[in-house]
Design a protein around this motif. Structure first.
Motif, mmCIF file in Angstrom:
data_model
loop_
_atom_site.group_PDB
_atom_site.id
_atom_site.type_symbol
_atom_site.label_atom_id
_atom_site.label_comp_id
_atom_site.label_asym_id
_atom_site.label_seq_id
_atom_site.Cartn_x
_atom_site.Cartn_y
_atom_site.Cartn_z
ATOM 1 N N GLU A 75 -12.049 -2.301 8.859
ATOM 2 C CA GLU A 75 -12.366 -0.983 8.294
ATOM 3 C C GLU A 75 -11.145 -0.070 8.195
ATOM 4 O OE1 GLU A 75 -15.187 2.860 9.167
ATOM 5 O OE2 GLU A 75 -15.881 0.899 9.849
ATOM 6 N N PRO A 76 -10.318 0.063 9.247
ATOM 7 C CA PRO A 76 -9.131 0.917 9.109
ATOM 8 C C PRO A 76 -8.182 0.444 8.006
ATOM 9 C CG PRO A 76 -9.537 0.450 11.418
ATOM 10 C CD PRO A 76 -10.492 -0.391 10.635
ATOM 11 N N LEU A 77 -7.994 -0.866 7.895
ATOM 12 C CA LEU A 77 -7.103 -1.376 6.841
ATOM 13 C C LEU A 77 -7.688 -1.106 5.458
ATOM 14 C CD1 LEU A 77 -6.011 -4.677 8.594
ATOM 15 C CD2 LEU A 77 -4.543 -2.721 8.074
ATOM 16 N N ALA A 78 -8.996 -1.266 5.312
ATOM 17 C CA ALA A 78 -9.653 -0.983 4.025
ATOM 18 C C ALA A 78 -9.572 0.507 3.696
ATOM 19 C CB ALA A 78 -11.107 -1.450 4.062
ATOM 20 N N THR A 79 -9.735 1.359 4.701
ATOM 21 C CA THR A 79 -9.639 2.806 4.494
ATOM 22 C C THR A 79 -8.230 3.179 4.031
ATOM 23 O OG1 THR A 79 -11.346 3.251 6.136
ATOM 24 C CG2 THR A 79 -9.838 5.066 5.630
ATOM 25 N N ALA A 80 -7.215 2.604 4.672
ATOM 26 C CA ALA A 80 -5.819 2.895 4.285
ATOM 27 C C ALA A 80 -5.554 2.450 2.847
ATOM 28 C CB ALA A 80 -4.854 2.215 5.254
ATOM 29 N N ARG A 81 -6.046 1.253 2.474
ATOM 30 C CA ARG A 81 -5.851 0.778 1.094
ATOM 31 C C ARG A 81 -6.568 1.679 0.088
ATOM 32 N NH1 ARG A 81 -5.982 -4.217 3.654
ATOM 33 N NH2 ARG A 81 -8.219 -4.463 3.403
ATOM 34 N N ALA A 82 -7.801 2.068 0.406
ATOM 35 C CA ALA A 82 -8.570 2.935 -0.498
ATOM 36 C C ALA A 82 -7.906 4.303 -0.648
ATOM 37 C CB ALA A 82 -10.007 3.082 0.007
ATOM 38 N N LEU A 83 -7.360 4.830 0.456
ATOM 39 C CA LEU A 83 -6.669 6.123 0.388
ATOM 40 C C LEU A 83 -5.420 6.014 -0.477
ATOM 41 C CD1 LEU A 83 -6.429 9.076 1.255
ATOM 42 C CD2 LEU A 83 -5.197 8.279 3.292
ATOM 43 N N ALA A 84 -4.643 4.949 -0.293
ATOM 44 C CA ALA A 84 -3.441 4.750 -1.116
ATOM 45 C C ALA A 84 -3.819 4.651 -2.589
ATOM 46 C CB ALA A 84 -2.690 3.496 -0.656
ATOM 47 N N ASP A 85 -4.886 3.931 -2.890
ATOM 48 C CA ASP A 85 -5.357 3.817 -4.275
ATOM 49 C C ASP A 85 -5.751 5.188 -4.821
ATOM 50 O OD1 ASP A 85 -4.947 1.103 -4.183
ATOM 51 O OD2 ASP A 85 -7.073 0.592 -3.926
ATOM 52 N N ARG A 86 -6.483 5.966 -4.034
ATOM 53 C CA ARG A 86 -6.922 7.289 -4.485
ATOM 54 C C ARG A 86 -5.734 8.198 -4.762
ATOM 55 N NH1 ARG A 86 -11.423 10.996 -1.640
ATOM 56 N NH2 ARG A 86 -12.661 9.195 -2.214
ATOM 57 N N LEU A 87 -4.721 8.136 -3.880
ATOM 58 C CA LEU A 87 -3.547 8.996 -4.050
ATOM 59 C C LEU A 87 -2.549 8.429 -5.061
ATOM 60 C CD1 LEU A 87 -2.917 9.916 -0.290
ATOM 61 C CD2 LEU A 87 -4.071 11.300 -2.041
ATOM 62 N N GLY A 88 -2.741 7.173 -5.470
ATOM 63 C CA GLY A 88 -1.841 6.541 -6.427
ATOM 64 C C GLY A 88 -0.455 6.270 -5.852
ATOM 65 N N VAL A 89 -0.404 5.894 -4.571
ATOM 66 C CA VAL A 89 0.873 5.621 -3.910
ATOM 67 C C VAL A 89 0.824 4.235 -3.279
ATOM 68 C CG1 VAL A 89 1.327 8.068 -3.451
ATOM 69 C CG2 VAL A 89 0.163 6.683 -1.716
ATOM 70 N N PRO A 90 2.005 3.636 -3.036
ATOM 71 C CA PRO A 90 2.017 2.334 -2.374
ATOM 72 C C PRO A 90 1.639 2.461 -0.896
ATOM 73 C CG PRO A 90 4.261 3.063 -2.831
ATOM 74 C CD PRO A 90 3.342 4.077 -3.448
ATOM 75 N N LEU A 91 1.083 1.380 -0.355
ATOM 76 C CA LEU A 91 0.778 1.283 1.071
ATOM 77 C C LEU A 91 1.732 0.264 1.660
ATOM 78 C CD1 LEU A 91 -1.020 1.919 3.535
ATOM 79 C CD2 LEU A 91 -2.511 0.045 2.780
ATOM 80 N N ARG A 92 2.559 0.724 2.591
ATOM 81 C CA ARG A 92 3.542 -0.151 3.219
ATOM 82 C C ARG A 92 3.111 -0.441 4.649
ATOM 83 N NH1 ARG A 92 8.427 3.596 1.233
ATOM 84 N NH2 ARG A 92 8.027 4.535 3.246
ATOM 85 N N GLY A 93 3.580 -1.555 5.157
ATOM 86 C CA GLY A 93 3.314 -1.877 6.557
ATOM 87 C C GLY A 93 2.621 -3.208 6.714
ATOM 88 N N PRO A 94 2.019 -3.420 7.888
ATOM 89 C CA PRO A 94 1.434 -4.729 8.181
ATOM 90 C C PRO A 94 0.234 -5.030 7.308
ATOM 91 C CG PRO A 94 0.810 -3.155 9.867
ATOM 92 C CD PRO A 94 1.797 -2.462 8.964
ATOM 93 N N GLY A 95 -0.012 -6.319 7.167
ATOM 94 C CA GLY A 95 -1.158 -6.767 6.384
ATOM 95 C C GLY A 95 -2.400 -6.890 7.232
#
Length: 157
Positions: free
Chosen positions: A127-147
């Motif tokens: 859930e936290p990883l999915a939330t981070a990906r969804a937030l990055a998508d919403r903001l239109g920015v890359p998500l860096r860090g662990p997979g």
């Protein structure tokens, strides 16, 4: 020293302060209170950590709620920053209670450490990883860090 032995050795006012810290989720302050309580011999750090975990279980129904960390709430925090993020960054950290996943917003100016947006400490990181990906998508920015592999060394304990 067992948690029961340490708890009974603590003065009543120290017990009240420990519980107040535990209820407010200030575990390190609870440990510090036990450490500096005047109990002789001074309790071992691991004994203080163990008692804090026990008191957290006992007081679970009184703990202050964790802040909301859904996409809408985190997007609001990101919009409130001094400028729009250029990227989001995930980072693993660890403490005496386990692994923590930190989410920060990287601002283009001034460059520096990411601004904290969220922190999760749990066993299932889906859930936290999915939330981070969804937030990055919403903001239109890359998500860096662990997979999706989870914390480093998680199986090495």
């Amino acid at each position: 020293m067992t948690p029961h032995e340490l708890w009974t050795a603590l003065p009543q006012d120290a017990r009240e302060r420990v519980d107040a810290f535990v209820v407010r989720r200030k575990r390190i302050m609870a440990v510090k209170e036990m450490w500096e309580s005047g109990v002789v011999p001074r309790p071992d750090l691991n004994d203080c950590l163990h008692l804090t975990a026990v008191r957290t279980e006992i007081l679970a129904d009184r703990l202050v709620p964790l802040p909301a960390q859904d996409v809408d709430t985190l997007a609001g925090k990101a919009v409130a920053l001094p400028g729009p993020p250029a990227a989001l960054e995930l980072e693993w950290d660890g403490d005496s209670w386990g692994w923590i996943l930190l989410l920060g917003a990287v601002l283009p100016d001034p460059p520096g450490r990411p601004r904290p947006l969220a922190r999760w400490q749990q066993a299932d990181w889906t859930e936290p990883l999915a939330t981070a990906r969804a937030l990055a998508d919403r903001l239109g920015v890359p998500l860096r860090g662990p997979g999706d592999d989870g914390p480093p060394y998680a199986g090495a304990e």
